[in-house]
Structure formats: structure tokens, C-alpha cells
Enzyme design. Structure first.
Site, PDB file in Angstrom:
ATOM      1  N   THR A  31      31.234  64.363  18.351  1.00  0.00           N
ATOM      2  CA  THR A  31      30.139  65.422  18.733  1.00  0.00           C
ATOM      3  C   THR A  31      31.140  66.395  18.943  1.00  0.00           C
ATOM      4  OG1 THR A  31      29.003  63.448  19.152  1.00  0.00           O
ATOM      5  CG2 THR A  31      28.133  65.489  19.726  1.00  0.00           C
ATOM      6  N   GLY A  84      31.245  63.802  24.606  1.00  0.00           N
ATOM      7  CA  GLY A  84      29.714  62.999  23.622  1.00  0.00           C
ATOM      8  C   GLY A  84      29.792  61.957  24.942  1.00  0.00           C
ATOM      9  N   ASP A  86      28.392  57.425  23.805  1.00  0.00           N
ATOM     10  CA  ASP A  86      28.034  55.701  23.420  1.00  0.00           C
ATOM     11  C   ASP A  86      26.778  55.688  23.415  1.00  0.00           C
ATOM     12  OD1 ASP A  86      30.247  55.597  21.704  1.00  0.00           O
ATOM     13  OD2 ASP A  86      31.338  55.813  23.759  1.00  0.00           O
ATOM     14  N   LYS A  96      30.994  54.856  27.126  1.00  0.00           N
ATOM     15  CA  LYS A  96      31.853  56.030  26.932  1.00  0.00           C
ATOM     16  C   LYS A  96      32.960  55.509  26.617  1.00  0.00           C
ATOM     17  CE  LYS A  96      32.904  60.369  27.852  1.00  0.00           C
ATOM     18  NZ  LYS A  96      32.963  60.606  26.390  1.00  0.00           N
ATOM     19  N   GLU A 105      39.303  60.508  29.698  1.00  0.00           N
ATOM     20  CA  GLU A 105      37.441  61.156  29.877  1.00  0.00           C
ATOM     21  C   GLU A 105      37.018  61.075  30.905  1.00  0.00           C
ATOM     22  OE1 GLU A 105      35.928  60.885  25.237  1.00  0.00           O
ATOM     23  OE2 GLU A 105      35.580  58.878  26.246  1.00  0.00           O
TER      24      GLU A 105
HETATM   25  O1  LIG Z   1      36.484  57.528  23.433  1.00  0.00           O
HETATM   26  C1  LIG Z   1      35.065  58.271  22.781  1.00  0.00           C
HETATM   27  C2  LIG Z   1      34.357  59.231  23.363  1.00  0.00           C
HETATM   28  O2  LIG Z   1      33.630  58.089  24.798  1.00  0.00           O
HETATM   29  C3  LIG Z   1      33.428  59.612  22.777  1.00  0.00           C
HETATM   30  O3  LIG Z   1      32.458  60.535  23.468  1.00  0.00           O
HETATM   31  C4  LIG Z   1      31.934  59.198  22.746  1.00  0.00           C
HETATM   32  O4  LIG Z   1      32.831  57.509  21.432  1.00  0.00           O
HETATM   33  C5  LIG Z   1      31.067  59.168  21.441  1.00  0.00           C
HETATM   34  O5  LIG Z   1      31.426  59.772  20.307  1.00  0.00           O
HETATM   35  P1  LIG Z   1      30.467  60.149  18.942  1.00  0.00           P
HETATM   36  O6  LIG Z   1      30.385  61.406  19.189  1.00  0.00           O
HETATM   37  O7  LIG Z   1      31.669  60.045  17.664  1.00  0.00           O
HETATM   38  O8  LIG Z   1      29.165  59.350  19.250  1.00  0.00           O
END
Ligand SMILES: O=C[C@H](O)[C@H](O)[C@H](O)COP(=O)(O)O
EC number: 5.3.1.6
Length: 234
Positions: A31, A84, A86, A96, A105
Site C-alpha cells: 500500500t 500501511g 496489517d 504492523k 517504521e
Molecule cells: O513491515 C511491513 C509493514 O508494516 C507494512 O506496512 C504492512 O505489513 C502492510 O503491508 P501491505 O500494505 O502490503 O498490506
């Protein structure tokens, strides 16, 4: 509209908050990648911003998209981080780290005046925990750290299987910081702030994927349009 289009819509809505001269935290994941791409288009059209990436993957994306980059050593704060998640609960607490970038992050989000979370609305949950909670750990003494994590879970009324995360090639997944991740299947986290505190107190835990009180707003894109949810003031 498919999931990827929804993610892009959420990213485009967050981009409306970006003004000339802003210093931005750039999140990680599928995202956040849309946000970086759309930001790159605005930069090409003359927008002046500078970004701090939250992972090596985002650094590469931002460079490819022409977004100028800096570090938190060169600047002292960020105006907005767009990232983004989870899972997002009604208090705007987050899980996350599904992509392994939780440590950077969280550092970047904590250095930001505002954190805008962007997601398709499947990430919106009544309670956190269905998504496995990532806990970033030091490989040394992992057995002791796991036992301490299990105790923290029990003290906070949760339990579940833990597994060291593997990369696609079958080897242990190593984060940008050189650490490992233990994913914990907790089902439902009854008290996320207490669990966050308990995990942070464990010496072998570098960071965990519970983001408490960091998100200012969430932009959720779904079949019926976009919802922007502001965090309630404590
Ligand atoms: O380590 C990854 C991050 O926290 C991402 O922001 C989270 O996993 C969401 O990722 P996605 O937008 O691919 O669902």
C-alpha cells in the site's frame, strides 16, 4: 474494484494532505508503495518534498520514482508519515510488520507530527490479533527471549503459537537491522497497550508490531468509497 486499486485509492487520498516543503516518512509494503509512486508523479510535476524511507525496499522504490531522500540524522522531525498496516482497530492501534519493516517504521512514525495509515478496508478489525503479531528479536539467547515473550503473553491474557519467520527461500528472514522476527498467533489481543509495554520490557526484544497511539488517522478504501477515521483524543 480489486484490492490493489483500493490500496491506490487510499494512497491517493493521503497524498491530498501533502503540501509543498513537507518532510515525509515513507512507509513500507504494497500500500505504501502506491503512495511512493503517486508522490513521485507529484515530485516530477514540481512538488518539493523530502522523504525518509522505512526500509531498503522503500528506499529503492523512492529512488526509482525520483523522490528526494534524507535521514533522521539530517533533519529533526517529519511532518507526516504515510504507511500501511496489517490490522487497524477502532482506537487506531495497529499491527504492523508483516513485511518485516516494523522497527524502522516505528522510529519514523514516532518522529512524525502525524501518521496517516492507508489500507483497503479488510485491514479494519474490531480487535487486533488475528494477524500474527511480529516481534523483532536478537538471535542471541532466543530461547530465553521466547520464554520471556510467552510469560508476557500469559500476563496479558493471551497465548498462541510462535514461529521464527522464514524467507521465501526457506532461510530465516533477516530484517534490515540484521535481526530475526518471531510471529505469534494470538487470535485476539485483549489489551494491546499492556501487551506492548510488556514486550518492550524484554531485553532480547528489539521492537514489536503493536503501534499504540501513533496513528493520527486511517484512510480506508472499500467498495463503498473512502472512510477517513481520526484517532479519538485521549
Ligand atoms: O513491515 C511491513 C509493514 O508494516 C507494512 O506496512 C504492512 O505489513 C502492510 O503491508 P501491505 O500494505 O502490503 O498490506
Amino acid at each position: 474494484m480489486n484490492m490493489d486499486q483500493l490500496k491506490r485509492q487510499a494512497a491517493a487520498r493521503a497524498l491530498e494532505e501533502v503540501r509543498d516543503g513537507m518532510q515525509l516518512g515513507l512507509g513500507t509494503g504494497s500500500t505504501a508503495k502506491h503512495f511512493v509512486e503517486l508522490l513521485g508523479e507529484r515530485v516530477a510535476a514540481g512538488l518539493k518534498v523530502i522523504g525518509v524511507p522505512t526500509s531498503e525496499a522503500t528506499r529503492a522504490d523512492a529512488m526509482r520514482c525520483g523522490v528526494p531522500l534524507t535521514t533522521l540524522d539530517e533533519i529533526d522531525h517529519l511532518d507526516i508519515t504515510v504507511d500501511g498496516a496489517d490490522e487497524i482497530d477502532p482506537e487506531l492501534n495497529l499491527i504492523k510488520g508483516g513485511g518485516g519493516a516494523l522497527l524502522r517504521e516505528k522510529i519514523v512514525a514516532a518522529a512524525s507530527d502525524r501518521m496517516i495509515v492507508i489500507a483497503d478496508d479488510s485491514k479494519w478489525v474490531p480487535a487486533l490479533g488475528k494477524f500474527p503479531l511480529p516481534v523483532e528479536v536478537i538471535p542471541f539467547g532466543l530461547g530465553a527471549t521466547r520464554r520471556a515473550i510467552e510469560k508476557a503473553f500469559a500476563d496479558c491474557g493471551v497465548s498462541g503459537q510462535m514461529a521464527v519467520r522464514k524467507a521465501k527461500d526457506g532461510h530465516v528472514f533477516v530484517t534490515d537491522g540484521g535481526h530475526w522476527i518471531v510471529d505469534a498467533q494470538l487470535g485476539r489481543i485483549v489489551d494491546p497497550p499492556s501487551l506492548a509495554k510488556a514486550l518492550s520490557a524484554i531485553p532480547g526484544v528489539v521492537e514489536h508490531g503493536l503501534f499504540i497511539g501513533l496513528a493520527s488517522s486511517a484512510v480506508l478504501a472499500g467498495g463503498e468509497g473512502i472512510r477517513v477515521i481520526e484517532r479519538r483524543k485521549p
